[in-house]
Design a protein around this motif. Structure first.
Motif, PDB file in Angstrom:
ATOM      1  N   GLN A  70      -1.013 -30.653  30.116  1.00 42.94           N
ATOM      2  CA  GLN A  70       0.235 -31.331  29.759  1.00 42.94           C
ATOM      3  C   GLN A  70       1.307 -31.078  30.811  1.00 42.94           C
ATOM      4  O   GLN A  70       2.046 -31.988  31.192  1.00 42.94           O
ATOM      5  N   ASP A  94       9.776 -28.799  25.431  1.00 41.01           N
ATOM      6  CA  ASP A  94       8.750 -28.301  24.512  1.00 41.01           C
ATOM      7  C   ASP A  94       7.414 -28.103  25.230  1.00 41.01           C
ATOM      8  O   ASP A  94       6.745 -27.086  25.049  1.00 41.01           O
ATOM      9  N   ARG A 126      14.035 -33.053  25.469  1.00 39.99           N
ATOM     10  CA  ARG A 126      13.551 -32.093  24.467  1.00 39.99           C
ATOM     11  C   ARG A 126      12.018 -32.045  24.498  1.00 39.99           C
ATOM     12  O   ARG A 126      11.427 -30.972  24.449  1.00 39.99           O
ATOM     13  N   HIS A 127      11.377 -33.201  24.621  1.00 39.01           N
ATOM     14  CA  HIS A 127       9.911 -33.268  24.684  1.00 39.01           C
ATOM     15  C   HIS A 127       9.396 -32.530  25.921  1.00 39.01           C
ATOM     16  O   HIS A 127       8.439 -31.756  25.846  1.00 39.01           O
ATOM     17  N   ARG A 128      10.024 -32.776  27.073  1.00 41.52           N
ATOM     18  CA  ARG A 128       9.617 -32.100  28.309  1.00 41.52           C
ATOM     19  C   ARG A 128       9.790 -30.594  28.181  1.00 41.52           C
ATOM     20  O   ARG A 128       8.920 -29.819  28.583  1.00 41.52           O
ATOM     21  N   PRO A 188      16.020 -37.009  23.573  1.00 42.08           N
ATOM     22  CA  PRO A 188      14.673 -36.794  23.025  1.00 42.08           C
ATOM     23  C   PRO A 188      13.614 -36.583  24.117  1.00 42.08           C
ATOM     24  O   PRO A 188      12.724 -35.751  23.960  1.00 42.08           O
ATOM     25  N   GLU A 189      13.713 -37.310  25.220  1.00 46.64           N
ATOM     26  CA  GLU A 189      12.759 -37.136  26.317  1.00 46.64           C
ATOM     27  C   GLU A 189      12.881 -35.741  26.935  1.00 46.64           C
ATOM     28  O   GLU A 189      11.875 -35.082  27.212  1.00 46.64           O
TER      29      GLU A 189
END
Length: 68
Positions: free
Chosen positions: A56, A47, A43-45, A40-41
């Motif tokens: 960001q 994105d 994937r967030h990065r 998940p981390e």
């Protein structure tokens, strides 16, 4: 197969590519694109690198630097 090859991250805006280079995150972006089963981390990065704001992306660079 990675999400990149399934079409999730095609057409990264030019400005995001420039910010990736400016903040030293282009290699990470490419690595994440070809990584299968992202956390998940990750994937967030990915994105943020793909369609986030300059601020960001700058923050990602700062957190990466802080981890060293």
């Amino acid at each position: 197969m990675s999400d990149f090859f399934e079409g999730w991250y095609d057409e990264t805006p030019v400005e995001n590519q420039e910010w990736q280079i400016k903040y030293g995150l282009r290699a990470e972006f490419i690595d994440l694109l070809i990584t299968e089963n992202l956390t998940p981390e990750q994937r967030h990065r990915l994105d943020i690198l793909h369609h986030g704001t300059e601020e960001q992306i700058k923050q990602l660079a700062e957190t990466k630097e802080a981890r060293k």
